[in-house]
Design a protein around this motif. Structure first.
Motif, mmCIF file in Angstrom:
data_model
loop_
_atom_site.group_PDB
_atom_site.id
_atom_site.type_symbol
_atom_site.label_atom_id
_atom_site.label_comp_id
_atom_site.label_asym_id
_atom_site.label_seq_id
_atom_site.Cartn_x
_atom_site.Cartn_y
_atom_site.Cartn_z
ATOM 1 N N LEU A 49 0.969 -1.350 -0.483
ATOM 2 C CA LEU A 49 -0.105 0.466 -0.558
ATOM 3 C C LEU A 49 1.294 1.238 -0.342
ATOM 4 O O LEU A 49 0.358 2.728 -0.856
ATOM 5 N N GLU A 50 2.129 1.100 0.145
ATOM 6 C CA GLU A 50 2.743 2.634 0.269
ATOM 7 C C GLU A 50 3.754 2.760 -0.247
ATOM 8 O O GLU A 50 3.597 3.860 -1.286
ATOM 9 N N LEU A 51 3.530 1.883 -0.506
ATOM 10 C CA LEU A 51 4.206 2.317 -2.416
ATOM 11 C C LEU A 51 2.912 2.003 -3.861
ATOM 12 O O LEU A 51 2.989 2.582 -4.200
ATOM 13 N N LEU A 52 1.985 1.483 -3.902
ATOM 14 C CA LEU A 52 0.651 1.784 -4.653
ATOM 15 C C LEU A 52 0.981 2.975 -4.869
ATOM 16 O O LEU A 52 0.133 4.430 -5.317
ATOM 17 N N HIS A 85 -2.101 -5.753 -23.248
ATOM 18 C CA HIS A 85 -0.926 -5.771 -22.233
ATOM 19 C C HIS A 85 -1.682 -7.655 -21.753
ATOM 20 O O HIS A 85 -2.447 -7.549 -20.224
ATOM 21 N N PRO A 86 -1.342 -8.847 -22.902
ATOM 22 C CA PRO A 86 -2.122 -9.852 -22.143
ATOM 23 C C PRO A 86 -1.759 -10.949 -21.104
ATOM 24 O O PRO A 86 -1.828 -11.431 -20.807
ATOM 25 N N TRP A 87 -0.537 -10.869 -20.281
ATOM 26 C CA TRP A 87 0.125 -10.950 -19.179
ATOM 27 C C TRP A 87 -1.128 -10.728 -18.277
ATOM 28 O O TRP A 87 -1.053 -12.159 -16.979
ATOM 29 N N MET A 88 -1.838 -9.923 -17.881
ATOM 30 C CA MET A 88 -2.515 -9.724 -17.381
ATOM 31 C C MET A 88 -3.661 -10.463 -17.009
ATOM 32 O O MET A 88 -4.459 -10.930 -16.220
ATOM 33 N N LEU A 89 -3.752 -11.712 -18.256
ATOM 34 C CA LEU A 89 -4.962 -12.276 -18.327
ATOM 35 C C LEU A 89 -4.131 -13.675 -17.445
ATOM 36 O O LEU A 89 -4.909 -14.730 -16.952
ATOM 37 N N HIS A 90 -3.120 -13.969 -17.422
ATOM 38 C CA HIS A 90 -2.461 -14.862 -16.012
ATOM 39 C C HIS A 90 -1.771 -13.659 -14.633
ATOM 40 O O HIS A 90 -1.300 -14.752 -14.137
ATOM 41 N N VAL A 91 -2.357 -13.068 -14.341
ATOM 42 C CA VAL A 91 -2.498 -13.111 -12.914
ATOM 43 C C VAL A 91 -4.082 -12.788 -12.069
ATOM 44 O O VAL A 91 -5.107 -12.011 -12.857
ATOM 45 N N ALA A 92 -4.222 -13.843 -11.090
ATOM 46 C CA ALA A 92 -5.222 -13.944 -10.354
ATOM 47 C C ALA A 92 -5.382 -12.602 -9.961
ATOM 48 O O ALA A 92 -5.133 -12.129 -9.060
ATOM 49 N N VAL A 93 -6.287 -12.208 -9.877
ATOM 50 C CA VAL A 93 -7.077 -10.458 -8.898
ATOM 51 C C VAL A 93 -8.153 -10.845 -8.011
ATOM 52 O O VAL A 93 -8.594 -9.358 -7.960
ATOM 53 N N SER A 94 -8.623 -12.022 -7.288
ATOM 54 C CA SER A 94 -9.335 -11.997 -6.518
ATOM 55 C C SER A 94 -8.161 -10.892 -5.336
ATOM 56 O O SER A 94 -9.957 -10.519 -4.946
ATOM 57 N N ARG A 95 -7.886 -10.603 -5.150
ATOM 58 C CA ARG A 95 -7.581 -9.650 -3.697
ATOM 59 C C ARG A 95 -6.311 -7.944 -4.908
ATOM 60 O O ARG A 95 -4.983 -8.535 -5.261
ATOM 61 N N PRO A 96 -7.296 -7.612 -5.146
ATOM 62 C CA PRO A 96 -6.797 -6.899 -6.443
ATOM 63 C C PRO A 96 -5.406 -5.596 -5.610
ATOM 64 O O PRO A 96 -5.454 -5.466 -4.226
ATOM 65 N N PRO A 97 -5.011 -5.215 -6.201
ATOM 66 C CA PRO A 97 -4.097 -4.508 -5.500
ATOM 67 C C PRO A 97 -4.942 -3.125 -5.157
ATOM 68 O O PRO A 97 -5.949 -2.284 -6.330
ATOM 69 N N LEU A 98 -5.463 -2.122 -4.062
ATOM 70 C CA LEU A 98 -5.915 -1.526 -3.615
ATOM 71 C C LEU A 98 -5.800 0.220 -4.166
ATOM 72 O O LEU A 98 -4.717 0.612 -2.627
ATOM 73 N N GLY A 99 -5.077 0.204 -4.942
ATOM 74 C CA GLY A 99 -3.747 1.416 -4.942
ATOM 75 C C GLY A 99 -4.933 2.298 -5.729
ATOM 76 O O GLY A 99 -6.293 1.752 -5.957
#
Length: 254
Positions: free
Chosen positions: A15-18, A119-133
């Motif tokens: 969160l600090e980084l985001l 950005h097709p690589w996004m299809l291979h990232v599970a975001v059920s816990r999304p980065p809260l940025g």
């Protein structure tokens, strides 16, 4: 391809980084890197080589730096991945479109599709816990606004947005895989179709599969392929929005 997971880093550090609240290096030589520069390099690697190639060492090589230097700015790969996602979500145009909720939700789907294709690589990232940025929050706000005030409960609004995003994810993944098979095989869908049809007609017992034969032949003649990703996306999105429309109508009649 290996699946990555967002939200798997240290919550406080992520969160600090985001939100760019992470203290910057104060000791040692003058900082030669920035968080933004590191993220840009990581995105270049992921866009050209895939998300599995994205490591702290690979990003450091992209920047002509040492891997340990990156850790002065970014805690680790997990936190970096969160910022990468938040950054690309910031590319969504969030267009204001005329019309009712259906036109707005349709635009939400199309913008997400464009982003996945970029950005097709996004299809291979599970975001059920999304980065809260900030960009993830802005994306969610924009998408919820499409269905605000149409009679849905807050839970139904969230579920509707989730449904649309889930549909787009699956549809685009199929489209990307269809493109990749052309690259790997060196054969277009039309070439594949024309190469198989004569043998299928000669070998297969098509009389035992009348529906498959009729429908498959019709589709093949229509698209010169067994599948068309653009048509599939348009058809599926239309039916999904029809379903939401039925729910909205039910709510209005209560």
């Amino acid at each position: 391809m290996t699946q990555e997971y967002s939200g798997s880093g240290d919550p406080a550090k992520s969160l600090e980084l985001l939100w760019r609240k992470r203290p910057q290096p104060t000791r040692g030589p003058k900082p030669a890197l920035t968080v933004e520069g590191i993220v840009e390099a990581a995105l270049r690697v992921a866009d050209t080589e895939g998300i599995t190639a994205m490591s702290m060492r690979r990003v450091a090589d992209e920047l002509g730096s040492g891997a340990m230097t990156l850790y002065r700015y970014v805690p680790g790969k997990a936190e970096l991945l969160d910022v990468m996602l938040d950054t690309v979500y910031g590319e969504l145009p969030k267009r204001v479109v005329p019309g009712d909720w259906r036109a707005k939700l349709d635009e939400v789907a199309r913008e997400n599709r464009e982003l996945y294709l970029k950005h097709p690589w996004m299809l291979h990232v599970a975001v059920s816990r999304p980065p809260l940025g900030p960009q993830v929050m802005a994306k969610y706000e924009y998408e919820l606004a499409a269905v605000e005030g149409i009679g849905l409960t807050d839970v139904e609004m969230d579920a509707t947005v989730t449904l649309v995003n889930g549909y787009v994810h699956g549809a685009v993944r199929a489209a990307v895989e269809a493109r990749q098979v052309i690259q790997h095989s060196g054969m277009t869908d039309k070439q594949w179709w024309l190469a198989h049809v004569p043998h299928l007609d000669r070998i297969a017992d098509i009389d035992s599969f009348p529906l498959s034969t009729r429908v498959g032949t019709t589709v093949g003649q229509e698209f010169d392929a067994p599948y068309d990703s653009d048509h599939a996306f348009e058809y599926g999105l239309g039916r999904l929005l029809d379903g939401v429309a039925a729910l909205v109508k039910d709510r209005a009649e209560i």
